[in-house]
Design a protein around this motif. Structure first.
Motif, short mmCIF file in Angstrom:
data_model
loop_
_atom_site.label_atom_id
_atom_site.label_comp_id
_atom_site.label_asym_id
_atom_site.label_seq_id
_atom_site.Cartn_x
_atom_site.Cartn_y
_atom_site.Cartn_z
N GLY A 184 27.39 52.58 32.66
CA GLY A 184 27.80 51.74 31.83
C GLY A 184 27.23 50.22 32.24
O GLY A 184 27.14 49.41 31.41
N GLN A 185 27.19 50.03 33.53
CA GLN A 185 26.74 48.68 34.03
C GLN A 185 25.25 48.36 33.79
O GLN A 185 24.97 47.22 32.99
N GLU A 187 23.78 49.89 31.19
CA GLU A 187 23.68 49.73 29.96
C GLU A 187 24.23 48.54 29.23
O GLU A 187 23.49 47.91 28.59
N ALA A 188 25.26 47.97 29.78
CA ALA A 188 25.55 46.43 29.50
C ALA A 188 24.63 45.67 29.75
O ALA A 188 24.24 44.76 28.89
N ALA A 189 23.84 45.76 30.78
CA ALA A 189 22.66 44.81 31.09
C ALA A 189 21.72 44.80 30.32
O ALA A 189 21.23 43.81 29.78
N ARG A 202 20.02 42.39 39.40
CA ARG A 202 21.28 41.29 39.22
C ARG A 202 22.48 42.27 39.37
O ARG A 202 23.62 41.79 39.46
N ILE A 203 22.47 43.49 38.44
CA ILE A 203 23.60 44.25 38.15
C ILE A 203 23.88 45.43 38.99
O ILE A 203 24.96 45.52 39.74
N PRO A 206 23.60 44.75 43.55
CA PRO A 206 24.67 44.21 44.05
C PRO A 206 25.88 45.03 44.26
O PRO A 206 26.88 44.88 45.33
N GLN A 207 26.35 46.10 43.16
CA GLN A 207 27.44 46.71 43.08
C GLN A 207 27.03 47.98 44.12
O GLN A 207 28.18 48.31 44.89
N ARG A 283 33.55 41.76 47.52
CA ARG A 283 34.41 40.91 46.42
C ARG A 283 34.51 41.40 45.27
O ARG A 283 33.45 42.08 44.61
N GLY A 284 35.52 41.26 44.47
CA GLY A 284 35.82 41.57 42.99
C GLY A 284 36.34 42.93 43.09
O GLY A 284 36.74 43.33 41.92
N ALA A 285 36.43 43.72 44.14
CA ALA A 285 37.05 44.72 44.33
C ALA A 285 38.49 44.76 44.03
O ALA A 285 39.18 43.73 44.36
N ALA A 286 39.29 45.73 43.18
CA ALA A 286 40.54 45.56 42.98
C ALA A 286 41.57 45.17 44.13
O ALA A 286 42.30 44.37 43.81
#
Ligand SMILES: Nc1ncnc2c1ncn2[C@@H]1O[C@H](COP(=O)(O)OP(=O)(O)O)[C@@H](O)[C@H]1O
Ligand SMILES: [Mg+2]
Lengths: 310, 259
Positions: A184-185, A187-189, A202-203, A206-207, A283-286
């Protein structure tokens, strides 16, 4: 009942006061281990053959320090080659074009399926295979011409052997990382008008880093030690440097221990670096773990990192 | 929308077919959305609603029929009676004028709310960072999240995340917005905020296709309502009329189960 409830408890939860289980076995084991440890340290410190004075004398000798420099240089260059090559191979492997993904598959198959020691030796003796390199158009004019030995020095051969092999391993790590990212990432991009390449850079990557970094840290630590294999083609890394010294002085054991001590220092520094990298890419992890939690988790999962032959 | 004259239809689908392997998911979808219109799409799960939306911005390739957005064929170019597939770059260009909001938000978790909204204008449109930041701030303000610019998605509630996702899509200044069950993954008490944002967007004149189970929203905001079943449009009309007096038995059956 009321005696169990302490009204100062912040969330109003009754606090349980119970006698904890006593682990008598642990105390016995601890005492035993301590006893053995003291005995080991005592006998090692008093065994002449360990040659502690020799270790002290050579610990910061010029040859040793320059060997450390070479080891670090080799590790850094090989890992950069490995990571860059690995990302390239992984992206190629996931390409819808069968020619591109097949090329990547073939590379990984060949470089992962043969021992790295053999690859290092092959690069070291490349001049026997290809005596001269030339730059030009195949079957056309030549612009420059070198002898293999002037371009592929032992150090370069070592870098090639380690780096190209590492790329094959890193490719699998990066691929697993990319596949771990929710489709989905991407796809969103794409829906925002990004190209595949931009979305990857970019998307997705990094993840994927969160999954890629921990094993890459292990690969780096492993590389620091695997790089000692280049001593077979006479690259003056840490191991080769101490081998030269004990070849002259016959103080084999103290110098091998010296090298081990330096390898330990370097791997320890890398472990700390790995921790900070992981935190950055997490970073950004729950849930954010504290440093102590992470360190503790690392210590518990730490395994001997040697890979044996590969 | 600035360069071309406004076409009669923002979206037009003619006999659109889509197969996944052997299963035919879309079996000839026909519909048309005028500029400024809000079309709500309802239908049972698996009827092909998501697939149709994904075809509209070419996340899926159609196998038959024709699909136009803003007067241009989606994913193809027609010349001399033949279709030519568009290059990736041109497909990406087409997608810029279509915003999409997903059921599961799909925010970029490694970026703050502000960075999520800034990303496409900077990376795709080449807009300056300072300008993009100002625009992103204004958009987050508009969806009621002016105080959450620095939060990562994991630190936001589902409703807040979906509003960031709407702001992110709006940042590309699309001519058309697609919503795929935007409130289905939300706790009931968070649905209202998201619908409110969508309603204001509709009032501002945005063309929207909204797949939803929120019949209240369809009735109040929708200009038209489409009932899809088994990969085709079964019934279409004014939302209030369709919801009150469905003419097709399958629509009647579906509505009796969800209302
Ligand atoms: N990528 C895919 N591959 C195979 N089948 C799919 C894929 N996407 C959707 N489908 C199938 O297409 C049908 C329609 O799905 P979808 O468009 O998601 O329906 P809806 O959104 O109306 O619930 C379902 O039967 C689903 O299983
Ligand atoms: Mg769906």
């Amino acid at each position: 009942m009321t005696s169990l409830v302490k009204d100062t408890e912040p969330e109003g939860r009754p606090e349980i006061r119970a006698v904890p289980v006593r682990h008598y076995g642990r105390w016995v084991a601890a005492a035993l281990i301590l006893y053995v440890a003291v005995w080991a340290v005592y006998s090692v410190a008093h065994n002449e053959r360990f040659g502690w004075d020799v270790m002290g004398r050579y610990f910061t000798a010029d040859a040793v320090l320059s060997g450390i420099g070479t080891t670090l240089g080799l590790t850094a260059i090989a890992m950069v080659m490995g990571v860059v090559g690995g990302v390239l191979l992984a992206v190629m492997r996931l390409s819808p074009n069968p020619l591109i993904s097949g090329t990547s598959w073939l590379y990984i198959w060949a470089f992962r399926g043969t021992p790295v020691l053999v690859q290092i030796l092959l690069w070291g003796f490349i001049s026997a295979l290809i005596p001269r390199f030339s730059i030009g158009i195949p079957f056309g004019p030549t612009f420059a011409d070198f002898s293999a030995n002037s371009v592929i020095t032992p150090f370069v051969a070592g870098c090639l052997g380690l780096g190209l092999n590492e790329a094959a391993y890193m490719a699998e790590i990066v691929r697993a990382g990319i596949l771990s990212v929710d489709p989905g990432q991407d796809e969103a991009a794409c829906a925002l008008g990004m190209s595949r390449t931009k979305s990857m850079r970019r998307i997705v990557l990094p993840q994927a880093m969160r999954v890629i970094i921990p094993p890459t840290g292990n690969e780096t630590i492993s590389m620091l030690k695997t790089s000692s294999l280049v001593s077979v083609i006479a690259v003056a890394d840490l191991l080769y440097s101490v081998q030269i010294i004990y070849g002259r002085t016959y103080q084999t054991i103290p110098l091998l221990l010296l090298a081990s001590a330096w390898y330990l220092v370097m791997t320890s520094v890398l472990t700390v670096g790995q921790f900070y990298l992981e935190r950055y890419f997490g970073r950004g992890a729950a849930r954010r773990q504290t440093m102590l939690e992470r360190l503790w988790a690392n210590l518990r999962t730490a395994r001997p990192a040697g890979k044996g032959t590969r | 929308m600035t360069d071309a004259e406004t076409p009669e239809f923002m979206v037009r689908a003619e006999n659109v077919h889509k197969r996944f392997g052997r299963t035919e998911v879309l079996r000839g979808v026909d519909l048309a959305v005028r500029p400024g219109e809000v079309m709500c799409v309802i239908g049972p799960s698996g009827s092909g609603k998501s697939t149709f939306l994904r075809c509209v911005n070419h996340l899926e390739k159609i196998d038959g029929g024709r699909l136009w957005v803003n007067g241009r064929l989606v994913g193809y170019r027609e010349r001399g009676g033949r279709l030519y597939e568009l290059r990736e770059k041109d497909v990406a260009r087409q997608r810029r004028e279509i915003g999409m909001v997903f059921q599961r938000f799909n925010l970029f978790p490694h970026m703050t709310a502000l960075q999520n909204v800034m990303e496409a204008p900077v990376q795709v449109k080449g807009r300056g960072r300072a300008e993009a930041r100002e625009q992103a701030r204004a958009l987050l303000e508009r969806v009621g999240l002016g105080d959450k610019t620095g939060s990562y998605p994991a630190q936001l509630s589902g409703g807040q995340q979906q509003r960031v996702a709407i702001a992110r899509a709006l940042a590309m200044e699309p001519a058309l917005m697609l919503f795929d069950e935007p409130t289905s993954a939300l706790d009931p008490e968070l649905v209202g905020d998201v619908l409110e944002v969508m309603k204001r967007l509709a009032l501002d004149g945005m063309t929207m296709i909204v797949v939803t189970h929120e019949m209240g929203f369809a009735r109040e905001v929708g200009d038209s309502l489409v009932f899809m079943d088994d990969g085709a449009v079964v019934e279409e009309g004014n939302p209030r009329e369709v919801l009150a007096n469905p003419s097709h038995p399958r629509t009647q059956d579906f509505l009796s189960r969800v209302l």
